[in-house]
Design a protein around this motif. Structure first.
Motif, mmCIF file in Angstrom:
data_model
loop_
_atom_site.group_PDB
_atom_site.id
_atom_site.type_symbol
_atom_site.label_atom_id
_atom_site.label_comp_id
_atom_site.label_asym_id
_atom_site.label_seq_id
_atom_site.Cartn_x
_atom_site.Cartn_y
_atom_site.Cartn_z
ATOM 1 N N GLY A 171 63.022 -35.962 86.387
ATOM 2 C CA GLY A 171 63.209 -34.901 85.397
ATOM 3 C C GLY A 171 63.920 -33.697 85.963
ATOM 4 O O GLY A 171 64.780 -33.100 85.301
ATOM 5 N N ALA A 172 63.584 -33.321 87.202
ATOM 6 C CA ALA A 172 64.230 -32.167 87.830
ATOM 7 C C ALA A 172 65.712 -32.426 88.051
ATOM 8 O O ALA A 172 66.553 -31.545 87.813
ATOM 9 N N LYS A 173 66.051 -33.636 88.504
ATOM 10 C CA LYS A 173 67.458 -33.965 88.739
ATOM 11 C C LYS A 173 68.232 -34.028 87.425
ATOM 12 O O LYS A 173 69.386 -33.582 87.353
ATOM 13 N N ALA A 174 67.612 -34.571 86.377
ATOM 14 C CA ALA A 174 68.269 -34.584 85.067
ATOM 15 C C ALA A 174 68.482 -33.160 84.570
ATOM 16 O O ALA A 174 69.525 -32.834 83.984
ATOM 17 N N GLY A 175 67.487 -32.295 84.810
ATOM 18 C CA GLY A 175 67.632 -30.893 84.420
ATOM 19 C C GLY A 175 68.763 -30.211 85.162
ATOM 20 O O GLY A 175 69.526 -29.418 84.583
ATOM 21 N N ALA A 176 68.902 -30.504 86.460
ATOM 22 C CA ALA A 176 69.987 -29.919 87.250
ATOM 23 C C ALA A 176 71.344 -30.367 86.723
ATOM 24 O O ALA A 176 72.295 -29.575 86.667
ATOM 25 N N ALA A 177 71.432 -31.643 86.316
ATOM 26 C CA ALA A 177 72.692 -32.135 85.752
ATOM 27 C C ALA A 177 73.009 -31.448 84.428
ATOM 28 O O ALA A 177 74.163 -31.094 84.152
ATOM 29 N N GLY A 178 71.979 -31.253 83.598
ATOM 30 C CA GLY A 178 72.193 -30.559 82.331
ATOM 31 C C GLY A 178 72.621 -29.124 82.533
ATOM 32 O O GLY A 178 73.518 -28.611 81.842
ATOM 33 N N LEU A 179 71.990 -28.462 83.483
ATOM 34 C CA LEU A 179 72.388 -27.092 83.820
ATOM 35 C C LEU A 179 73.836 -27.054 84.280
ATOM 36 O O LEU A 179 74.615 -26.172 83.877
ATOM 37 N N THR A 180 74.224 -28.005 85.092
ATOM 38 C CA THR A 180 75.594 -28.040 85.616
ATOM 39 C C THR A 180 76.598 -28.229 84.490
ATOM 40 O O THR A 180 77.672 -27.609 84.495
#
Length: 265
Positions: A171-180
């Protein structure tokens, strides 16, 4: 005239989690392709300084910066120091991951329904909060300059959703991708691109520890079309490209470097 399409033209780069593994190789790649200086961030001062020495040996200025990327004030101070000593940061590589400086719990992870926020926080602090802290500070330097490259290292776990104790990490990595992706939309008018690189199992100290068991390693590799683990150089090659002007018309993308582990759009 340089024939290096990934020449970085003297721009200053900051790489988080650069004391070993993929981050170390990224720092060395950037130094070898014309970075004007490299900020080597790591939670461990000794590792940061060791890689900074390697960068200096390549003839490039380097700053060892010990900071927890999950600490906003520490990150802000790191960027300010980088600007004062090397110049404005034009390239940010958000590489710090896993649990950062927090030790990995021993034994099998508990199922998600038995976990508490205390179990989640180290993963979120590094993989999501850390990316936000660094990206926010990088934009404050890049927008006035009218130029920037932001590359965030995620994991295929963020694309496919891994279980067995990796739910929060995914979830954290998916969130980082969305933020990017959101930063890509925000930054385009200011000359700032932002992309993610999704890694499969790459031969880092963490993976080495997991694959000491040969049977477990073979089972892992059975999921990969290319039957080997990734090397730090595999990741660094793509990150260098996205950090360069050769990728100037690429933004908001998640690029897998994963040996064929997943092939989803």
């Amino acid at each position: 005239m340089s024939t290096d399409i990934c020449a970085l033209k003297g721009r200053v780069a900051l790489v988080t989690g650069a004391g070993r593994g993929v981050g170390r190789q990224v720092a060395l790649h950037l130094a070898a392709h014309g970075a004007g200086g490299v900020v080597v961030n790591d939670a461990d001062a000794g590792r940061a300084e060791s890689v900074a020495k390697e960068v200096r040996a390549a003839g490039v200025s380097a700053l060892a910066a010990t900071a927890d990327v999950g600490d906003f004030d520490a990150v802000t101070a790191m960027f300010e120091r980088a600007g004062a000593e090397l110049g404005p940061v034009g390239i940010l590589v958000n590489n710090a991951g896993n649990r950062g400086a927090a030790p990995r719990p021993k034994g099998r992870p508990r199922p998600l329904w038995e976990q508490t926020p205390e179990d989640w926080e180290p993963w979120l602090q590094v993989n999501l909060d850390g990316v936000l802290n660094c990206t926010r500070n990088a934009l404050a330097h890049m927008v006035p300059e009218g130029y920037g490259r932001i590359v965030t290292v995620i994991s295929d776990a963020g694309r496919v959703g891994e279980t067995h104790g990796m739910e929060i990490y995914s979830g954290a990595k998916a969130g980082a991708a969305g933020l990017t992706r959101a930063v890509a939309r925000l930054g385009g008018r200011y000359g700032v691109t932002a992309n993610s690189v999704a890694l499969g199992a790459t031969r880092t100290p963490a993976i080495a520890a997991l694959t000491e068991n040969e049977e477990f390693a073979r089972k892992m590799l059975s999921n990969y079309v290319i039957r080997r683990f990734g090397e730090p150089e595999d990741a660094a090659n793509m990150i260098l490209f996205l950090a360069s002007d050769a990728a100037g018309w690429i933004t908001g993308q998640t690029v897998p470097v994963n040996g064929g582990y997943s092939m989803t759009l």
